[in-house]
Design an enzyme around this catalytic site. Sequence first.
Site, PDB file in Angstrom:
ATOM      1  N   ARG A  72       4.462  -4.126   4.909  1.00  0.00           N
ATOM      2  CA  ARG A  72       5.218  -4.698   3.796  1.00  0.00           C
ATOM      3  C   ARG A  72       6.422  -3.804   3.537  1.00  0.00           C
ATOM      4  O   ARG A  72       6.315  -2.583   3.557  1.00  0.00           O
ATOM      5  CB  ARG A  72       4.392  -4.776   2.501  1.00  0.00           C
ATOM      6  CG  ARG A  72       3.135  -5.604   2.571  1.00  0.00           C
ATOM      7  CD  ARG A  72       2.475  -5.683   1.194  1.00  0.00           C
ATOM      8  NE  ARG A  72       1.094  -6.098   1.270  1.00  0.00           N
ATOM      9  CZ  ARG A  72       0.697  -7.365   1.309  1.00  0.00           C
ATOM     10  NH1 ARG A  72       1.597  -8.328   1.296  1.00  0.00           N
ATOM     11  NH2 ARG A  72      -0.583  -7.676   1.360  1.00  0.00           N
ATOM     12  N   HIS A 118      -2.412  -2.782  10.277  1.00  0.00           N
ATOM     13  CA  HIS A 118      -2.310  -2.276   8.916  1.00  0.00           C
ATOM     14  C   HIS A 118      -1.985  -0.780   8.891  1.00  0.00           C
ATOM     15  O   HIS A 118      -1.765  -0.206   7.831  1.00  0.00           O
ATOM     16  CB  HIS A 118      -3.630  -2.551   8.180  1.00  0.00           C
ATOM     17  CG  HIS A 118      -3.587  -2.356   6.714  1.00  0.00           C
ATOM     18  ND1 HIS A 118      -4.294  -1.364   6.075  1.00  0.00           N
ATOM     19  CD2 HIS A 118      -2.922  -3.019   5.730  1.00  0.00           C
ATOM     20  CE1 HIS A 118      -4.081  -1.430   4.772  1.00  0.00           C
ATOM     21  NE2 HIS A 118      -3.252  -2.407   4.529  1.00  0.00           N
TER      22      HIS A 118
END
Length: 703
Positions: free
Chosen positions: A388, A448
Amino acid sequence: MTLQDTATLTAAEDPDQAKDRRFLDRELSWLAFNKRVLELAEDEQLPLLDRAKFVAIFASNMDEFFMVRVAGLKRRIATGIARPSASGRGPKEVLEGIWRRAYELQQTQADLFARVIRPELDRNGIALLGWEELTPAEKKEMDVLFDSTVFPVLTPLAVDPSHPFPYISGLSLNLAVVVRNPQTGNTLFARVKVPPLLPRFYEVGPQRYVALEDVIAAHLRDLFPGMEIVENHAFRVTRNEDVEVEEDDAENLLKALERELVRRRFGPAVRLEVVEDIPHHVLELLVSELDVTEQEVYRLPGPLDLTGLWTLVNLDRPELKQAKFVPRTSRQLAGVETSTAPDVIATVREHDVLLHHPYDAFSTSVQLFLEQAAADPHVLAIKQTLYRTSGDSPIVDALIRAAESGKQVLALVEIKARFDEQNNIEWARKLEQAGVHVVYGLVGLKTHSKLSMVVRNDGDQLRRYCHIGTGNYHPKTARLYEDFGLLTCNPDVGEDVSNLFNVLSGYSMNTDYKRLLVAPHSVRNGLVMRIEREIEHHREGRPAGIRFKCNSIVDETIIDALYRASTQGVPVEIFVRGICALRPGIPGLSENIRVISILGRFLEHSRAYCFANGGNPSVWIGSADLMHRNLDRRVETLVSLADPEQIAEVESMLDFAFDPGTARWELNPDGTWTRYLLDSEGRHLRDYQETLIEVTSKRGTLL
């Protein structure tokens, strides 16, 4: 059965029976976490606008919970693939428990806002007014604004034999309007959507606000000229907005995900919020057309959708907020604060740097590291994972500048990061257009891990400078999220990170690492092995102990290993922000386990796994939480710290968190949480985050 209904496990209970109920339900545990958020909104020691902020956060959290967790559970029940949870509850039992508990919490939130927060705002000169409370001059001003700004974007949709019930988009605020034809006397239903791109609350005077839905309701005659307005009522729908991409689509993941994002908008409804005075005949129509059950209807006092309170939270009223915190450059990078930016690469060449955000500024550490690497003519390559980040990210800009200057740049973009998919698609294409090599990771796994690697020709040799973190490369959230990060040019770490990037971008099958644990291959097994080693240390009389800090702990294998450690006498302490499926304090199972939670102005996001290790402490930091998705379906990375001072620094923070003099929540065996704010003499316990702010601002230490 709700969390409060769960029977407490007592010392008299048979340990074998306790083992049969050794896991708390993860969904109800998440609701217990959001209850802790709501307790911050109830905390009279916090400034008013911070309490309003936690009301808004609670509302946003509930939206996401229904869109993802409740929607997913309903989908599994409907398709017949749902199985009993590890807590032993059947899927329908869990869903019914969610409905009851979520409704109780939303009622508490609405009551808190109506009874406490809104009146306090008014007493402090911040008025949230109904239309009838506006002055004549304010109403006239809003009449003009409605005609010029609101009316042109409204689309009233009638419902009759020639107009089917309209599609109601997820999280949109709407008015259910009943009108009467004065000629025939027939009553008709219409829906008016409150435009989501217009301000939710309009300022009609100095810090005097009116809700947009109230403005629209006052002007319905303009939308239905010639008709009598009988009644209008606000409602809001939450839909299944989780995204699933089939493996067959993985070769063209970008297009597949874009198709799925379009389908997301049309997911089935999972919650219907309505104002409490809505009449039965209107509610009946909404329930029928939206295909929701009675349990999915939430009657609440207005205004609905309290995420809109951010308008008020962002007001320039410093006296109603906690003192503003400005992060400072890490003392490991700068030594003494100067006006000159630190040379991050030169410093890391001399020694490892352990960062603790937001106390250590992200902008003058990680961001500066990548910006300096992009501008450095001796840097040959940059490799970066992006899960992100912000749309205007200086990280993305640095990667583009590096590529444009001829450096080899690889960006591994996780475009399946939930609710950031569209944003990630857009800047992935921006990177590609600049010449960055963009890859999307491994089929079936989300990436991740939080990794950066800079390859530099230092003259005497090529060195790999690495950053491994617990948080995203997102400069804005780095000011709000608490995270660890390690900057190092250690050759073993550099080799590990380089090998992992080759796995992610190519066809490497490497699973062996020197200083890393990497999911899905070695994080669970690596942690369990170290838990078992603590048991052996304890048996042999050596120092033994386990302390974990994470966002969530759900994985049954990890929990059972911690239970084994507890039964052998190893002390276990867990600092968890959100979900905890482990039951502490059960005789014969977990009496040596203690679980705490700390919430505050920063979101506790870091993960640290610490082991006494017979007197030679071992500390691991990284991206992995202790959940099935993290350990089995994601590429996660943990790195071991090597510097004794940095190991001691992490341990000192945990010492402070678990200290009886620190304010906290503690988990009880039945899944409820007890908040500790005062000591035995009625004095306030120390605030963990505020104390860390004070220590770091003075360049002090907890050691």
